[in-house]
Design a protein around this motif. Structure first.
Motif, PDB file in Angstrom:
ATOM      1  N   THR A 151     -18.295 -13.691 -61.105  1.00 45.41           N
ATOM      2  CA  THR A 151     -17.299 -12.649 -60.853  1.00 45.41           C
ATOM      3  C   THR A 151     -17.906 -11.266 -61.071  1.00 45.41           C
ATOM      4  OG1 THR A 151     -15.575 -14.138 -61.604  1.00 45.41           O
ATOM      5  CG2 THR A 151     -15.014 -11.804 -61.522  1.00 45.41           C
ATOM      6  N   ILE A 152     -18.626 -11.112 -62.188  1.00 47.89           N
ATOM      7  CA  ILE A 152     -19.215  -9.807 -62.493  1.00 47.89           C
ATOM      8  C   ILE A 152     -20.254  -9.434 -61.437  1.00 47.89           C
ATOM      9  CG2 ILE A 152     -20.620  -8.511 -64.163  1.00 47.89           C
ATOM     10  CD1 ILE A 152     -19.324 -10.097 -66.391  1.00 47.89           C
ATOM     11  N   GLY A 153     -21.151 -10.371 -61.156  1.00 46.36           N
ATOM     12  CA  GLY A 153     -22.208 -10.104 -60.178  1.00 46.36           C
ATOM     13  C   GLY A 153     -21.626  -9.739 -58.817  1.00 46.36           C
ATOM     14  N   GLN A 154     -20.628 -10.530 -58.379  1.00 44.62           N
ATOM     15  CA  GLN A 154     -20.041 -10.288 -57.065  1.00 44.62           C
ATOM     16  C   GLN A 154     -19.262  -8.978 -57.039  1.00 44.62           C
ATOM     17  OE1 GLN A 154     -21.054 -12.625 -54.784  1.00 44.62           O
ATOM     18  NE2 GLN A 154     -20.433 -10.965 -53.434  1.00 44.62           N
ATOM     19  N   ALA A 155     -18.602  -8.643 -58.150  1.00 48.36           N
ATOM     20  CA  ALA A 155     -17.813  -7.396 -58.198  1.00 48.36           C
ATOM     21  C   ALA A 155     -18.725  -6.184 -58.039  1.00 48.36           C
ATOM     22  CB  ALA A 155     -17.038  -7.316 -59.514  1.00 48.36           C
ATOM     23  N   ILE A 156     -19.921  -6.256 -58.643  1.00 49.96           N
ATOM     24  CA  ILE A 156     -20.880  -5.155 -58.518  1.00 49.96           C
ATOM     25  C   ILE A 156     -21.323  -5.019 -57.058  1.00 49.96           C
ATOM     26  CG2 ILE A 156     -23.241  -4.444 -59.093  1.00 49.96           C
ATOM     27  CD1 ILE A 156     -22.820  -5.715 -61.871  1.00 49.96           C
ATOM     28  N   ILE A 157     -21.671  -6.159 -56.451  1.00 44.87           N
ATOM     29  CA  ILE A 157     -22.152  -6.138 -55.057  1.00 44.87           C
ATOM     30  C   ILE A 157     -21.047  -5.662 -54.115  1.00 44.87           C
ATOM     31  CG2 ILE A 157     -22.930  -7.623 -53.161  1.00 44.87           C
ATOM     32  CD1 ILE A 157     -24.341  -9.357 -55.366  1.00 44.87           C
ATOM     33  N   ASP A 158     -19.839  -6.218 -54.286  1.00 46.40           N
ATOM     34  CA  ASP A 158     -18.730  -5.854 -53.397  1.00 46.40           C
ATOM     35  C   ASP A 158     -18.384  -4.379 -53.520  1.00 46.40           C
ATOM     36  OD1 ASP A 158     -18.626  -8.444 -52.609  1.00 46.40           O
ATOM     37  OD2 ASP A 158     -16.848  -8.983 -53.762  1.00 46.40           O
ATOM     38  N   MET A 159     -18.386  -3.895 -54.751  1.00 42.45           N
ATOM     39  CA  MET A 159     -18.048  -2.484 -54.960  1.00 42.45           C
ATOM     40  C   MET A 159     -19.030  -1.596 -54.220  1.00 42.45           C
ATOM     41  SD  MET A 159     -18.298  -0.190 -58.402  1.00 42.45           S
ATOM     42  CE  MET A 159     -20.097  -0.315 -58.354  1.00 42.45           C
TER      43      MET A 159
END
Lengths: 205, 205
Positions: free
Chosen positions: A45-53
């Motif tokens: 979740t954290i990794g994807q949230a950084i990328i998506d943002m």
């Protein structure tokens, strides 16, 4: 170093995390080991949230605030007063002013301040686009809300000179300088105190 | 809060990042805004490194240290002494001891310490697997290297009692307790000082 981490995946994560501001390798390792102890879902979740943002966010066409659409929610809102534009240094300043709940106009995010020392000239900031917004009409007041530093003063002066030439009827204001709410007089610096005397306001009960 | 962030992507990133240990929403926001200012590649690298680490790392079958293979590089190394096993609380302790460059045996990572207060019993730790390793033979010495807390003492005592029953010939040692190198006597606590007197060693030139 190679021996320190028994895994290159951990090594990569620590190196990556230590690129965050104020995070050294020790803190980065603490973050990484914490994530290893937690369910995989959390790290994903954290990794994807950084990328998506980073990939999903763009900047508002009008005010250059962060946005997911062409216009940010503030510029797009029918409840905001479009005749007032508050000029700020960066997107964080927008959040800070929004948090007061006392401002109902629009913004213009410069993306920095003029700083000859750092090689940042007016052309590298959203100053021409501010002039263009004003030139399009419909703006009565521009509030210069850029802090109280030398760079802020330089930037304010540059914008003031430009706008007062191209839009002589425009009201240009700046944030009041004075004693902080809750502060005792003895902890207020002399420059601020001098400005708060010069800019004294009628007493209100 | 909804108004605070003009983007749900930013909101998600801040919420995610604030799950890292010691990171509040303010720091998380600082991380997020920093990443927005940097090239997209950097955010992608960080995000992917977190995800890859969490999904790619597993634990060594033998010592339970983090590893990318079935056996960690330490257990798999022919240059390590397999007859000595150093028992530590967690993977970070392995790194700390490795950094001294003075230990050439293997490890056994317990994954925590016995703590009745926190509801952590021996069954939740890698203690049975330590007994099994010892029972397989080839281990002459087990070093209990678990810090100097009540939980560490409890855990050491539990392991000692178990191993001395199942492997009576096994040498069980613990880290020396004493004055820290570089510390003045007046800053050493009394309990440590008492132990360093009781455990005094022959003077070496």
């Amino acid at each position: 170093m190679e021996q320190e981490f028994s895994s290159t995946l951990l090594e990569n994560a620590v190196t990556s995390l230590s690129r965050l501001p104020g995070v050294g390798r020790k803190t980065a390792l603490r973050f990484a080991l914490h994530l290893l102890r937690r369910p995989a879902e959390e790290a994903n979740t954290i990794g994807q949230a950084i990328i998506d943002m980073r990939n999903g966010i763009r900047y508002c066409r009008l005010c250059h605030n962060i946005s997911e659409e062409e216009l940010c929610p503030i510029c797009a809102s029918p409840r905001r007063q479009p005749s007032t534009v508050c000029v700020v240094e960066n997107v964080k300043d927008v959040m800070i002013i929004e948090n007061t709940g006392q401002y109902f106009g629009l913004y213009h995010v410069l993306g920095g301040l003029i700083s000859p020392v750092d090689g940042i000239g007016p052309d590298m900031l959203e100053i021409a686009s501010l002039a263009a917004r004003v030139a399009e009409g419909g703006i009565d007041e521009v509030i210069l809300a850029t802090g109280a530093t030398v760079e802020a003063d330089t930037t304010n002066f540059y914008i003031y000179r430009m706008l007062s030439r191209t839009a002589p009827d425009l009201k240009i204001t700046q944030l009041a300088r004075g004693v902080s709410v809750g502060n005792e007089l003895e902890y207020t610096d002399e420059a601020t105190l001098a400005r708060s005397i010069a800019g004294r306001t009628p007493f209100e009960i």
